[in-house]
Design an enzyme around this catalytic site. Sequence first.
Site: not given
Length: 591
Positions: A89, A130-131, A198, A462, A490
């Site tokens: 991202d 990551c997500d 992140c 996002e 985000s």
Amino acid sequence: MSSQPTSAFVSLNPGRDVQRVGTAEFLGQDVRKIHDPVWAVIGNLGDSQCYLGVPEKVQVVQAALSRRIAEHDLAVRLIPPAFTLGVSDGQLNGTPQMRFSLIGRELVHDVADVHLAANGVAGLVAVVACDKPPVGTLAAVLENNTPAVILSDGPIRPGTDPETGARIDLVSAFQVADQDAEVRARYALHACPGQGSCGGMFTYNTMQTFIAVLGLEPLHMVAPASDDPRRLTEFPDQIVDCLLAMTSRDIRPRDIVTPSSLRNALTVAIAMGGSTNVVLHSVEIARAAGIDLWGDVIGQDEFNQLARRLPVVVNMRPFGDYSMVDVDAKGGLQVIVGELLEAGFLDGEAMTCTGESLAAQVRRLDPPDPDQDVIYPVDKPFKDTGGLRLLRGNLAPEGGAILKVAGIEGGVRNGVFTGRARVFNSERLLVEALDQRPDSFQDKDMVVIRYEGPRGAPGMPELLDPTSRITALCHQRDITVALMTDARFSGGSVGLVIGHVAPEAFLGGPIALVEDGDTIVVDLKSDRLDCTQLEDRALYEDRTTAWRAAAEGNRGIHPDVTPVTDRVLARMRATALPALRGGGMAEPAPD
């Protein structure tokens, strides 16, 4: 990956030394295990440093499983690890490729499902990063109801600006988009040192927190950095203990993921000022467990009531100062969960992957008291009210428009923001305006970005790039520019930004009818999002008729919608669900 053959191949060679194969370093099994239940490891891989730590952790978890099988002569066959594909991202924000991000969640789901079902996996450890990939992996686990434990790869450490010594991160780098080339280069080179996902309370840490409180990852494994030695020396064996506890006691993921545990997970995410993406991903996780989040767990009004009662108990980026590694230094996620348990916000009896209840797991971890700098007590919080709010009104008649209250920096008076609409039919057009005509944006503008929803974009990208540019502009000129969109944000976005507005513009929702100069009212006292002009029924009908005529004259798709030809983008456009139902690809009807 190792070149060692699988047991299926060595079993075809009866003359081969069984003992040597049985102690094979990679698989740790012998040929006689060919018909035993399968254990497996799966890892999320991608094209950025978010995923750099995953292969080594997969390797040490595989080795830990192998040792345990050999040492205890477990009737289990270990197969080689598998990997899914994710995207970055951070690298894709602000580009057309960002449309693939949420789609990646769906594709990881597909790959994990094939791996689990085709191999008849009876026990799984998933190393996630990551997500979106963790959510896709977990959805497949829940649908197959395979005993499984999640191990997060871990967050990245914050960087340091070599010029000022200030802490910086990915969001810092996006927020200097209006600075000169030297500053932008300095931040780009130093904001994300090393490996890991992140580091702030962005979407990755929101979802890892959610998954752990949900019960599928030990609480103490969330906060340590990706390069923390414990992730290679201590956690692998502890993860194997968890998998053994689940398999020996026949604890299945759907025994853990219940309405009560889902409410616990949402509660902690709100109290930590988590990402708005949690309301997409929690719906998908609940669906995979056979649960309707808004019907069986919490309604929208109840969600808002909870958010009003819940304080924000962490001082974390993007609305504060610290990162997840600082939470680890002050005792970890278990400190926060313990505080919320003590205050009566959580159900401590919910089962977890350790074989303990949530409350018992916290008692065993014995966390310290909040330090009152990074982590705050419930009775003396960092912010008085919870981080998220769901809005409804004539722009969002079914509700579901999402706002992170913890991220609002100004512009709200007595709970109300009133702004002038500035309409853009794509993210690209807004970014061009911010680049070329920044002075055209004025205080109390409400930027409207549309045709970027699940089907419109498609993929519901996002919008960290434009929200970061707007934040920088507002700080520079001491103004408030709000934003609403049918896309998403985000976890690093701040400001008065409202996402998931639905029905989306692609479907002719009210957001498609807004025009430049319209008055947009955000009322946080009544949780409403309205366009004053659309209260005029005749005007509403006139604009609707004009929109439909434009779409019908363009083969049923409004001419402001960006065409797509890519296979997965076309699949998303044809099948995407609304944001309130998770924003993913519709599941096929069961036979």
